[in-house]
Design a protein around this motif. Structure first.
Motif, PDB file in Angstrom:
ATOM      1  N   ASP A  90       0.820  -1.219   0.000  1.00  0.00           N
ATOM      2  CA  ASP A  90       0.000   0.000   0.000  1.00  0.00           C
ATOM      3  C   ASP A  90       0.849   1.261   0.000  1.00  0.00           C
ATOM      4  OD1 ASP A  90      -2.352  -1.366  -0.136  1.00  0.00           O
ATOM      5  OD2 ASP A  90      -2.771  -1.278   2.020  1.00  0.00           O
ATOM      6  N   ARG A  91       2.095   1.165   0.416  1.00  0.00           N
ATOM      7  CA  ARG A  91       2.974   2.333   0.451  1.00  0.00           C
ATOM      8  C   ARG A  91       3.705   2.554  -0.865  1.00  0.00           C
ATOM      9  NH1 ARG A  91       6.903   2.257   5.149  1.00  0.00           N
ATOM     10  NH2 ARG A  91       7.314   4.317   4.348  1.00  0.00           N
ATOM     11  N   LEU A  92       3.589   1.632  -1.796  1.00  0.00           N
ATOM     12  CA  LEU A  92       4.259   1.757  -3.090  1.00  0.00           C
ATOM     13  C   LEU A  92       3.463   2.669  -4.022  1.00  0.00           C
ATOM     14  CD1 LEU A  92       5.259  -1.971  -3.684  1.00  0.00           C
ATOM     15  CD2 LEU A  92       6.745  -0.109  -2.925  1.00  0.00           C
ATOM     16  N   PRO A  93       4.129   3.284  -5.000  1.00  0.00           N
ATOM     17  CA  PRO A  93       3.400   4.115  -5.968  1.00  0.00           C
ATOM     18  C   PRO A  93       2.437   3.260  -6.787  1.00  0.00           C
ATOM     19  CG  PRO A  93       5.787   4.369  -6.231  1.00  0.00           C
ATOM     20  CD  PRO A  93       5.555   3.314  -5.218  1.00  0.00           C
ATOM     21  N   LYS A  94       1.354   3.875  -7.215  1.00  0.00           N
ATOM     22  CA  LYS A  94       0.347   3.174  -8.016  1.00  0.00           C
ATOM     23  C   LYS A  94       0.274   3.847  -9.383  1.00  0.00           C
ATOM     24  CE  LYS A  94      -2.289   1.806  -3.992  1.00  0.00           C
ATOM     25  NZ  LYS A  94      -1.110   1.859  -3.196  1.00  0.00           N
ATOM     26  N   PHE A  95       0.263   3.035 -10.422  1.00  0.00           N
ATOM     27  CA  PHE A  95       0.200   3.532 -11.786  1.00  0.00           C
ATOM     28  C   PHE A  95      -1.200   3.305 -12.320  1.00  0.00           C
ATOM     29  CE2 PHE A  95       4.545   2.187 -10.979  1.00  0.00           C
ATOM     30  CZ  PHE A  95       5.260   3.313 -11.343  1.00  0.00           C
ATOM     31  N   ASN A  96      -1.666   4.242 -13.149  1.00  0.00           N
ATOM     32  CA  ASN A  96      -2.965   4.038 -13.771  1.00  0.00           C
ATOM     33  C   ASN A  96      -2.915   4.540 -15.206  1.00  0.00           C
ATOM     34  OD1 ASN A  96      -3.609   6.885 -13.765  1.00  0.00           O
ATOM     35  ND2 ASN A  96      -4.081   6.675 -11.587  1.00  0.00           N
ATOM     36  N   LEU A  97      -3.729   3.928 -16.028  1.00  0.00           N
ATOM     37  CA  LEU A  97      -3.813   4.273 -17.437  1.00  0.00           C
ATOM     38  C   LEU A  97      -5.270   4.169 -17.835  1.00  0.00           C
ATOM     39  CD1 LEU A  97      -2.238   4.887 -20.055  1.00  0.00           C
ATOM     40  CD2 LEU A  97      -2.026   2.428 -20.386  1.00  0.00           C
ATOM     41  N   GLN A  98      -5.773   5.195 -18.497  1.00  0.00           N
ATOM     42  CA  GLN A  98      -7.173   5.205 -18.912  1.00  0.00           C
ATOM     43  C   GLN A  98      -7.249   5.624 -20.366  1.00  0.00           C
ATOM     44  OE1 GLN A  98      -9.015   8.041 -16.301  1.00  0.00           O
ATOM     45  NE2 GLN A  98      -9.309   6.552 -14.661  1.00  0.00           N
ATOM     46  N   GLY A  99      -8.226   5.153 -21.000  1.00  0.00           N
ATOM     47  CA  GLY A  99      -8.450   5.557 -22.386  1.00  0.00           C
ATOM     48  C   GLY A  99      -9.936   5.472 -22.704  1.00  0.00           C
ATOM     49  N   GLY A 100     -10.347   6.235 -23.676  1.00  0.00           N
ATOM     50  CA  GLY A 100     -11.757   6.199 -24.058  1.00  0.00           C
ATOM     51  C   GLY A 100     -12.016   7.053 -25.287  1.00  0.00           C
ATOM     52  N   TRP A 101     -13.215   6.915 -25.825  1.00  0.00           N
ATOM     53  CA  TRP A 101     -13.580   7.798 -26.907  1.00  0.00           C
ATOM     54  C   TRP A 101     -14.883   8.437 -26.578  1.00  0.00           C
ATOM     55  CZ3 TRP A 101     -18.097   6.122 -28.768  1.00  0.00           C
ATOM     56  CH2 TRP A 101     -18.291   4.887 -29.320  1.00  0.00           C
ATOM     57  N   GLN A 102     -15.065   9.549 -27.254  1.00  0.00           N
ATOM     58  CA  GLN A 102     -16.222  10.367 -26.941  1.00  0.00           C
ATOM     59  C   GLN A 102     -16.944  10.702 -28.250  1.00  0.00           C
ATOM     60  OE1 GLN A 102     -15.085  14.005 -25.051  1.00  0.00           O
ATOM     61  NE2 GLN A 102     -17.089  14.325 -24.135  1.00  0.00           N
ATOM     62  N   ALA A 156      -2.667   8.999 -18.350  1.00  0.00           N
ATOM     63  CA  ALA A 156      -1.724   8.158 -17.624  1.00  0.00           C
ATOM     64  C   ALA A 156      -1.397   8.890 -16.337  1.00  0.00           C
ATOM     65  CB  ALA A 156      -0.470   7.918 -18.438  1.00  0.00           C
ATOM     66  N   GLY A 157      -1.229   8.142 -15.274  1.00  0.00           N
ATOM     67  CA  GLY A 157      -0.947   8.798 -14.001  1.00  0.00           C
ATOM     68  C   GLY A 157      -0.177   7.901 -13.048  1.00  0.00           C
ATOM     69  N   ILE A 158       0.328   8.539 -12.041  1.00  0.00           N
ATOM     70  CA  ILE A 158       1.037   7.837 -10.973  1.00  0.00           C
ATOM     71  C   ILE A 158       0.614   8.474  -9.657  1.00  0.00           C
ATOM     72  CG2 ILE A 158       3.059   9.311 -11.212  1.00  0.00           C
ATOM     73  CD1 ILE A 158       4.758   6.891 -10.388  1.00  0.00           C
ATOM     74  N   SER A 159       0.321   7.653  -8.701  1.00  0.00           N
ATOM     75  CA  SER A 159      -0.047   8.128  -7.360  1.00  0.00           C
ATOM     76  C   SER A 159       1.074   7.755  -6.410  1.00  0.00           C
ATOM     77  CB  SER A 159      -1.343   7.481  -6.881  1.00  0.00           C
ATOM     78  OG  SER A 159      -2.396   7.769  -7.761  1.00  0.00           O
ATOM     79  N   ILE A 160       1.632   8.737  -5.773  1.00  0.00           N
ATOM     80  CA  ILE A 160       2.729   8.504  -4.830  1.00  0.00           C
ATOM     81  C   ILE A 160       2.270   8.938  -3.445  1.00  0.00           C
ATOM     82  CG2 ILE A 160       5.103   9.066  -4.230  1.00  0.00           C
ATOM     83  CD1 ILE A 160       5.543   9.736  -7.185  1.00  0.00           C
ATOM     84  N   PRO A 161       2.240   8.007  -2.485  1.00  0.00           N
ATOM     85  CA  PRO A 161       1.860   8.396  -1.121  1.00  0.00           C
ATOM     86  C   PRO A 161       2.977   9.232  -0.491  1.00  0.00           C
ATOM     87  CG  PRO A 161       2.302   6.038  -1.224  1.00  0.00           C
ATOM     88  CD  PRO A 161       2.462   6.579  -2.600  1.00  0.00           C
ATOM     89  N   LEU A 162       2.650  10.458  -0.106  1.00  0.00           N
ATOM     90  CA  LEU A 162       3.662  11.349   0.458  1.00  0.00           C
ATOM     91  C   LEU A 162       3.673  11.306   1.987  1.00  0.00           C
ATOM     92  CD1 LEU A 162       3.235  14.427  -1.887  1.00  0.00           C
ATOM     93  CD2 LEU A 162       5.009  12.682  -1.923  1.00  0.00           C
ATOM     94  N   PHE A 163       2.564  11.634   2.567  1.00  0.00           N
ATOM     95  CA  PHE A 163       2.487  11.688   4.027  1.00  0.00           C
ATOM     96  C   PHE A 163       1.584  10.550   4.494  1.00  0.00           C
ATOM     97  CE2 PHE A 163       3.023  16.066   2.504  1.00  0.00           C
ATOM     98  CZ  PHE A 163       4.265  16.317   3.044  1.00  0.00           C
TER      99      PHE A 163
END
Length: 152
Positions: free
Chosen positions: A8-20, A33-40
């Motif tokens: 749970d303390r490791l960074p989490k990567f995410n990728l999303q795609g879609g059309w509109q 594309a994103g990365i979540s890094i737990p800071l505090f």
């Protein structure tokens, strides 16, 4: 639990795609594309430490239980060997002598070499040896079953 808390303390990567679809046109695509890094993450850190301590407690308890079981087995093995030796002694030496003692007492009484009191004393001693042998056999078999329990 420790590994899950640590993950749970490791960074989490995410990728999303879609059309509109806008005004009938489907040529709009979006990507993220994103990365979540737990800071505090004090709570997460505490959770990891708690899980690590719980893991150490479980390991210590398992080792203690294992050593107790090994100690109990060794004690049972020593008791088994003692009763095995005792039974073998009765079986090979004492019981044949007790049988001879009973036969000799009966013969001596019939021939008048001993009185009734001497006869009963010799018979009582022979029977006591046989009873002690049966007790030794019972203990030997009981501890034999106990050893089989540990082995299985």
């Amino acid at each position: 639990e420790f590994k899950a808390a640590k993950a749970d303390r490791l960074p989490k990567f995410n990728l999303q795609g879609g059309w509109q679809k806008v005004n009938g046109s489907t040529d709009f695509y979006s990507y993220q594309a994103g990365i979540s890094i737990p800071l505090f993450s004090g709570t997460e850190r505490n959770r990891v430490q708690t899980a690590k301590i719980n893991q150490q407690i479980a390991t210590t308890q398992a080792e203690f239980t294992k050593s107790q079981l090994e100690s109990t087995y060794l004690q049972a093995w020593e008791t088994y060997k003692k009763w095995q030796r005792t039974w073998r002694l009765y079986e090979e030496e004492s019981l044949p002598l007790a049988i001879e003692q009973r036969e000799g007492a009966l013969m001596a009484y019939k021939e008048g070499a001993v009185n009734y009191t001497g006869f009963t004393q010799m018979m009582r001693d022979a029977i006591q040896i046989e009873q002690d042998a049966m007790t030794a056999l019972e203990n030997y078999l009981t501890h034999s079953f106990e050893i089989q329990y540990f082995k299985n």
